[in-house]
Design a protein around this motif. Structure first.
Motif, PDB file in Angstrom:
ATOM      1  N   LEU A   1       1.010  -1.318  -0.455  1.00 49.94           N
ATOM      2  CA  LEU A   1       0.027   0.277   0.398  1.00 49.94           C
ATOM      3  C   LEU A   1       0.920   1.192  -0.497  1.00 49.94           C
ATOM      4  CD1 LEU A   1      -2.718   1.481   0.249  1.00 49.94           C
ATOM      5  CD2 LEU A   1      -2.271   0.795   2.505  1.00 49.94           C
ATOM      6  N   ARG A   2       0.967   2.583  -1.010  1.00 47.53           N
ATOM      7  CA  ARG A   2       1.735   2.954  -0.964  1.00 47.53           C
ATOM      8  C   ARG A   2       0.908   4.175  -1.368  1.00 47.53           C
ATOM      9  NH1 ARG A   2       6.556   3.220  -3.338  1.00 47.53           N
ATOM     10  NH2 ARG A   2       6.398   6.001  -1.546  1.00 47.53           N
ATOM     11  N   GLY A   3       1.680   5.430  -1.123  1.00 47.11           N
ATOM     12  CA  GLY A   3       0.856   6.814  -1.094  1.00 47.11           C
ATOM     13  C   GLY A   3       0.883   7.355  -0.371  1.00 47.11           C
ATOM     14  N   ASN A   4      -0.023   8.493  -0.195  1.00 47.70           N
ATOM     15  CA  ASN A   4      -0.151   9.690   1.196  1.00 47.70           C
ATOM     16  C   ASN A   4      -0.732   9.305   1.547  1.00 47.70           C
ATOM     17  OD1 ASN A   4      -2.567  11.244  -0.432  1.00 47.70           O
ATOM     18  ND2 ASN A   4      -1.176  11.917  -1.283  1.00 47.70           N
ATOM     19  N   LEU A   5      -0.591   9.722   2.874  1.00 48.30           N
ATOM     20  CA  LEU A   5      -2.545   9.236   3.894  1.00 48.30           C
ATOM     21  C   LEU A   5      -4.069   9.334   3.070  1.00 48.30           C
ATOM     22  CD1 LEU A   5      -2.520   8.361   6.936  1.00 48.30           C
ATOM     23  CD2 LEU A   5      -2.715  10.443   7.469  1.00 48.30           C
ATOM     24  N   ASP A   6      -4.371  10.491   2.303  1.00 47.89           N
ATOM     25  CA  ASP A   6      -5.298  10.519   1.975  1.00 47.89           C
ATOM     26  C   ASP A   6      -5.484   9.054   0.782  1.00 47.89           C
ATOM     27  OD1 ASP A   6      -6.448  12.408   2.968  1.00 47.89           O
ATOM     28  OD2 ASP A   6      -4.977  14.051   2.147  1.00 47.89           O
ATOM     29  N   THR A   7      -4.238   9.181  -0.341  1.00 46.70           N
ATOM     30  CA  THR A   7      -4.525   7.962  -0.555  1.00 46.70           C
ATOM     31  C   THR A   7      -4.759   6.461  -0.336  1.00 46.70           C
ATOM     32  OG1 THR A   7      -3.165   9.502  -2.499  1.00 46.70           O
ATOM     33  CG2 THR A   7      -3.270   6.985  -3.427  1.00 46.70           C
ATOM     34  N   ARG A   8      -3.943   6.375   0.290  1.00 43.44           N
ATOM     35  CA  ARG A   8      -4.458   5.327   1.239  1.00 43.44           C
ATOM     36  C   ARG A   8      -5.678   5.181   1.960  1.00 43.44           C
ATOM     37  NH1 ARG A   8       1.945   3.626   4.307  1.00 43.44           N
ATOM     38  NH2 ARG A   8       2.867   4.642   2.697  1.00 43.44           N
ATOM     39  N   LEU A   9      -5.992   6.374   2.371  1.00 39.49           N
ATOM     40  CA  LEU A   9      -7.815   6.148   2.846  1.00 39.49           C
ATOM     41  C   LEU A   9      -7.983   5.301   1.749  1.00 39.49           C
ATOM     42  CD1 LEU A   9      -7.457   8.544   5.725  1.00 39.49           C
ATOM     43  CD2 LEU A   9      -7.641   6.220   5.951  1.00 39.49           C
ATOM     44  N   GLY A  10      -8.274   6.071   0.490  1.00 36.10           N
ATOM     45  CA  GLY A  10      -9.423   6.195  -1.059  1.00 36.10           C
ATOM     46  C   GLY A  10      -9.052   4.765  -1.407  1.00 36.10           C
ATOM     47  N   LYS A  11      -8.000   3.735  -0.816  1.00 35.29           N
ATOM     48  CA  LYS A  11      -8.165   3.045  -1.799  1.00 35.29           C
ATOM     49  C   LYS A  11      -8.799   2.040  -0.818  1.00 35.29           C
ATOM     50  CE  LYS A  11      -3.496   3.790  -3.902  1.00 35.29           C
ATOM     51  NZ  LYS A  11      -1.582   2.934  -4.207  1.00 35.29           N
ATOM     52  N   LEU A  12      -8.791   2.332   0.264  1.00 37.74           N
ATOM     53  CA  LEU A  12      -9.699   1.607   1.400  1.00 37.74           C
ATOM     54  C   LEU A  12     -10.858   1.540   0.808  1.00 37.74           C
ATOM     55  CD1 LEU A  12      -9.866   0.039   4.166  1.00 37.74           C
ATOM     56  CD2 LEU A  12     -10.031   2.308   4.656  1.00 37.74           C
ATOM     57  N   ASP A  13     -10.956   3.055   0.894  1.00 40.62           N
ATOM     58  CA  ASP A  13     -12.595   3.110   0.572  1.00 40.62           C
ATOM     59  C   ASP A  13     -12.983   2.599  -0.692  1.00 40.62           C
ATOM     60  OD1 ASP A  13     -12.654   4.815   3.160  1.00 40.62           O
ATOM     61  OD2 ASP A  13     -12.243   6.701   2.676  1.00 40.62           O
ATOM     62  N   ARG A  14     -12.233   2.365  -1.380  1.00 38.63           N
ATOM     63  CA  ARG A  14     -12.609   1.812  -2.701  1.00 38.63           C
ATOM     64  C   ARG A  14     -13.194   0.654  -2.978  1.00 38.63           C
ATOM     65  NH1 ARG A  14      -8.219   4.215  -5.441  1.00 38.63           N
ATOM     66  NH2 ARG A  14      -7.431   2.521  -6.359  1.00 38.63           N
ATOM     67  N   GLY A  15     -13.296  -0.127  -1.593  1.00 40.57           N
ATOM     68  CA  GLY A  15     -12.947  -1.902  -1.642  1.00 40.57           C
ATOM     69  C   GLY A  15     -11.520  -2.763  -1.998  1.00 40.57           C
ATOM     70  N   ASP A  16     -10.173  -1.620  -1.965  1.00 36.84           N
ATOM     71  CA  ASP A  16      -8.919  -2.147  -2.714  1.00 36.84           C
ATOM     72  C   ASP A  16      -8.634  -2.854  -1.633  1.00 36.84           C
ATOM     73  OD1 ASP A  16      -9.519  -1.362  -5.152  1.00 36.84           O
ATOM     74  OD2 ASP A  16      -7.537   0.168  -4.779  1.00 36.84           O
ATOM     75  N   TYR A  17      -8.735  -2.991   0.032  1.00 39.61           N
ATOM     76  CA  TYR A  17      -8.342  -4.056   1.219  1.00 39.61           C
ATOM     77  C   TYR A  17      -9.572  -3.883   1.861  1.00 39.61           C
ATOM     78  CZ  TYR A  17      -4.392  -1.652  -0.921  1.00 39.61           C
ATOM     79  OH  TYR A  17      -3.326  -1.521  -1.855  1.00 39.61           O
ATOM     80  N   ALA A  18      -9.381  -5.008   2.967  1.00 43.03           N
ATOM     81  CA  ALA A  18     -10.228  -5.577   3.851  1.00 43.03           C
ATOM     82  C   ALA A  18      -9.914  -4.009   4.834  1.00 43.03           C
ATOM     83  CB  ALA A  18     -10.461  -6.501   4.242  1.00 43.03           C
ATOM     84  N   ALA A  19      -9.446  -3.918   4.996  1.00 42.09           N
ATOM     85  CA  ALA A  19      -8.089  -2.796   5.904  1.00 42.09           C
ATOM     86  C   ALA A  19      -7.253  -2.502   5.545  1.00 42.09           C
ATOM     87  CB  ALA A  19      -8.661  -4.149   7.220  1.00 42.09           C
ATOM     88  N   ILE A  20      -6.200  -1.521   6.723  1.00 41.91           N
ATOM     89  CA  ILE A  20      -4.707  -0.554   6.221  1.00 41.91           C
ATOM     90  C   ILE A  20      -4.178  -1.054   7.604  1.00 41.91           C
ATOM     91  CG2 ILE A  20      -5.505  -0.272   3.835  1.00 41.91           C
ATOM     92  CD1 ILE A  20      -5.639   2.597   4.924  1.00 41.91           C
ATOM     93  N   ILE A  21      -3.193  -0.547   7.711  1.00 42.12           N
ATOM     94  CA  ILE A  21      -2.446  -0.682   9.364  1.00 42.12           C
ATOM     95  C   ILE A  21      -1.542   0.898   8.331  1.00 42.12           C
ATOM     96  CG2 ILE A  21      -0.829  -0.999  10.996  1.00 42.12           C
ATOM     97  CD1 ILE A  21      -3.398  -2.994  10.168  1.00 42.12           C
ATOM     98  N   LEU A  22      -2.073   1.468   9.790  1.00 43.43           N
ATOM     99  CA  LEU A  22      -1.542   3.015   9.080  1.00 43.43           C
ATOM    100  C   LEU A  22      -1.156   3.728  10.263  1.00 43.43           C
ATOM    101  CD1 LEU A  22      -4.283   5.314   7.590  1.00 43.43           C
ATOM    102  CD2 LEU A  22      -2.203   3.907   6.816  1.00 43.43           C
ATOM    103  N   ALA A  23       0.491   4.643  10.448  1.00 41.54           N
ATOM    104  CA  ALA A  23       0.738   5.005  12.332  1.00 41.54           C
ATOM    105  C   ALA A  23      -0.435   5.737  12.658  1.00 41.54           C
ATOM    106  CB  ALA A  23       2.090   6.191  11.237  1.00 41.54           C
ATOM    107  N   ALA A  24      -0.440   5.864  12.831  1.00 40.51           N
ATOM    108  CA  ALA A  24      -1.645   6.231  14.493  1.00 40.51           C
ATOM    109  C   ALA A  24      -1.475   7.895  14.246  1.00 40.51           C
ATOM    110  CB  ALA A  24      -2.161   5.774  15.914  1.00 40.51           C
TER     111      ALA A  24
END
Length: 315
Positions: free
Chosen positions: A150-173
């Motif tokens: 999972l690459r990209g800035n924070l908004d890109t990563r969240l967008g990929k999750l919201d698009r359904g590419d992943y069931a979950a993602i792990i990010l720095a809190a």
């Protein structure tokens, strides 16, 4: 101390999180030096541009700092603000890590629209992460899950999750919290479940080492606790030749005058994770980091590192 500065220019990446970090330092500096004009120089780094490959395959963390360092060298900027975990641990002359600011939450965060935790994910569910460190620890505990890059800035990563590419993602809190996105966090991975990266949650300011005036002006921003903890963590990584090619974690906690340092080195597939910890006086932070790294090497980390790193990278 040098006379108060008249102008200061902060070099920063252009992502929303990087801009928040730079603006945070900007506000702090303007409070310290009200007559000073503090401005931002925003830049796009090579690490921001290459999004189709993992960091371990394109050159590692240094890709996020090179362009900012060029701005320091040619005088366009006086300081650069970084997420400390993105700063290479073997920083070379003429650059210097001047100060480390207060640390935000160092833990990893579980983010999902459909599931409350890693434990709740069904077999075969796709989990996105940019980190071999996270991947190895998750694979060991949840071998039934599928880990994808999972690459990209924070908004890109969240967008990929919201698009359904992943069931979950792990990010720095810390990044989510800084951008007001704490509501996206379904849960926090405990330190035991996912030992953080060296420096995670902390901000570092880089300058040219010859700038004694900058050292003096920035000194009031330093956090003694965050500095001690992260210097110990970075010492672990430095001894082990830490890079994005190695699943490596290091985390230090201060209790009174005692510093505890936990660290691990893992096989990327999570089949083997070697752990070590040490406690000692906070004044010996760097030595403690070096000692726990030595313990890891003696326990077998050298074998893992020899296969993942160039021959001369680890002690």
């Amino acid at each position: 101390m040098a006379a108060a500065p008249a102008t200061l220019v902060i070099a920063t990446r252009a992502s929303r999180l990087a801009l928040w970090q730079a603006e945070h330092v900007q506000v702090r500096l303007q409070a310290l030096y009200p007559a000073c004009r503090v401005s931002l120089l925003t830049m796009t780094t090579r690490g921001d541009q290459i999004l189709d490959r993992t960091l371990s395959k394109i050159g590692g963390k240094g890709l996020f700092v090179k362009e900012l360092e060029t701005a320091l060298l040619d005088g366009r900027a006086d300081l650069a603000v970084h997420s400390l975990k993105d700063v290479p641990v073997d920083m070379q002359s003429p650059f210097a890590l001047s100060v480390i600011l207060e640390r935000d939450d160092p833990r990893d965060a579980f983010v999902s629209n459909d599931y409350p935790s890693l434990d709740a994910l069904p077999a075969g569910a796709i989990v996105g992460t940019s980190s071999l460190r996270r991947e190895s620890q998750i694979r060991q505990q949840f071998p039934q899950l599928k880990i994808q890059a999972l690459r990209g800035n924070l908004d890109t990563r969240l967008g990929k999750l919201d698009r359904g590419d992943y069931a979950a993602i792990i990010l720095a809190a810390a990044g989510l919290r800084r951008l007001g996105l704490e509501s996206r966090i379904r849960g926090y991975l405990s330190i035991e479940q996912s030992l953080p990266a060296a420096g995670q949650g902390a901000l570092g300011i880089e300058i040219l080492e010859r700038r004694s005036d900058m050292h003096a002006w920035l000194a009031p921003l330093a956090s003694a606790e965050a500095t001690a903890c992260t210097l110990a963590e970075r010492a672990v990584s430095r001894v082990l030749g830490g890079s994005c090619q190695v699943p490596l974690a290091a985390f230090a906690q201060l209790d009174g005058g005692t510093l505890r340092v936990d660290a691990l080195v893992a096989e990327p597939d999570g089949s083997r994770i070697i752990r070590a910890h040490i406690s000692g006086p906070v004044a010996s932070a760097v030595q403690l980091g070096e000692q726990v790294a030595g313990d890891l090497l003696e326990k077998g980390a050298r074998d893992i590192l020899s296969r993942l790193l160039p021959a001369d990278s680890a002690s």
